[in-house]
Design an enzyme around this catalytic site. Sequence first.
Site, short mmCIF file in Angstrom:
data_model
loop_
_atom_site.label_atom_id
_atom_site.label_comp_id
_atom_site.label_asym_id
_atom_site.label_seq_id
_atom_site.Cartn_x
_atom_site.Cartn_y
_atom_site.Cartn_z
N HIS A 281 46.58 35.71 48.93
CA HIS A 281 45.25 35.18 49.27
C HIS A 281 45.01 33.86 48.56
O HIS A 281 45.36 33.68 47.39
CB HIS A 281 44.15 36.21 49.03
N ASP A 293 44.33 34.20 39.93
CA ASP A 293 43.87 35.05 41.02
C ASP A 293 43.20 34.21 42.11
O ASP A 293 42.01 34.02 42.09
CB ASP A 293 42.88 36.08 40.47
N GLU A 325 39.77 37.42 50.82
CA GLU A 325 40.27 38.61 50.14
C GLU A 325 39.27 39.11 49.11
O GLU A 325 39.05 40.32 48.98
CB GLU A 325 41.62 38.30 49.46
N GLU A 326 38.66 38.17 48.39
CA GLU A 326 37.75 38.56 47.32
C GLU A 326 36.47 39.20 47.85
O GLU A 326 35.70 39.79 47.10
CB GLU A 326 37.38 37.32 46.48
N ASP A 354 49.87 38.89 44.62
CA ASP A 354 48.49 38.65 44.19
C ASP A 354 48.44 38.80 42.67
O ASP A 354 48.61 39.89 42.14
CB ASP A 354 47.58 39.67 44.87
N HIS A 454 38.31 36.91 37.37
CA HIS A 454 37.06 36.62 38.09
C HIS A 454 36.06 35.83 37.26
O HIS A 454 34.84 35.99 37.41
CB HIS A 454 36.42 37.92 38.61
#
Length: 511
Positions: A281, A293, A325-326, A354, A454
């Site tokens: 992603h 990420d 994706e998130e 990923d 994140h």
Amino acid sequence: MRSGVIRGLALSAALALPLAYAHPAQADPVPSQKSLITSVAASATKKHLQALQDIANANGGTRAAGTPGLLASRDYVAGKLKKAGWNVTLQPFDFPFFKENATASMERTAPTPKVYAPTPPDGSSVGDFATMTYSGSGNVTAALQNVDLMLPPGPTPSSSNSGCEAADFAGFVPGNIALLQRGTCTFAVKAQNAQAAGASAAIIFNEGQPGRTATLQGTLGGPGVTIPVVGASFDVGQELSAAGTAVHVVTNTTSEIRTTYNVIADSKYGDPNKVVMLGAHLDSVLAGPGINDNGSGSAVDLTIAEALGKIPTRNHLRIAWWSGEELGLLGSTFYVGNLAADQLAKIKLYLNFDMVASPNYALKIYDGDDSDQSGAPAGPPGSDEIEKLFEKYFDTIHQAHNGTDFDGRSDYGPFIAAGIPAGGLFTGAEGIKTAEEATLFGGTAGVAYDHCYHQACDTIANINDKALALNLGAIATAAVVYAFSNDLPGPAAAATTARKAAVAPEIGTVR
């Protein structure tokens, strides 16, 4: 260097990429294929990571779906692919976009003033209240009006049906703020009913039973509600339910349908009925640039694409960079869901990458055969063979590895659901590294694999170069092996193996 390690793939002046050759049962790289593997340079991957960092820096620190940072990332990847000889498709799809542009505020103005603590947009702390995802924007001061509350709490969770029916708003004064309670129906239904009754804002508080007292951090499911909607704890809601209460609430959000894009690259070569697919992603979360990420998986796949784009292969290579994706695997789900059955059947395997460079990494291989006998079950038939290929690669270079479940948190999910053999590599996210893993891989036990998961600090400084190098070698090997294999994983390969075993006694050996 150890035997079988290939020189010349410099990650930096101090680190070279060890590449060894896996020798799975279905294929052995011949010298020309080994040459392809050694052409995949980690220095190129680092350049792509820097480019993604630069894109984020130029676009508010994010590359999230629906933002200019994702569009610029898309264009960067597509441009490199076209130059490398791939046929490139930009696949658009719509999705519900939400961003809390500023921290909300809420205060009681009557009967006595009181300021409530907010939950900030980045979720770094939990306050007395939180903006609901897909809330509208507004700056409202008004009287609070209770809507069919259950105080004290009901005997069981979801005893309350506050705001679930239009009749609950009989006598509601337009312009007031609706005070609602969790239970029975969705937050969206409650908010929509409040808006239809003329409420200027809505506060939804928790029910009050054990386990249902904390601040609600909920979602309205998608755009459509234009008034401010916040969730609150049971204690705050009970306090606000007193007669004569007035509240000032402010939310600043963007809630709308936007378009984002998958990038799909198809080789000009190979059997179109035997598609070997890789994916990663491309989007980050709104809070940061997403360089581990998942800039890491995206950059590795792009490096491999540049090496293989003009190489005639036996099987057809396809590589995807997913968006959304998130937000719940939106891009890969859209892609798989829009393939006709005959096109889906041509995809013989899917490899997902990923987060392959976490700073406190463990080298995790997706558990295709459920050998850990815990958590999620095995992948579709053939997934076990993919796992074995990666295991053999790491074993060849005497590198420790362990397994990780197909837990549905990344883009292999839609492929597994469609029965396609899948596999991949992962170095850990917010999970905590064990003492055993610290012994195997180094790093620090008792802390997260990626302490910047994140967050805004997921920058290029968050990349572990050794993990990136090790995984790049494994991924390049898998891509080349499967690009040229006569015997791809999956039910067909298993049937061929069974037929060979059945006739072995007659011919004396299996060739």
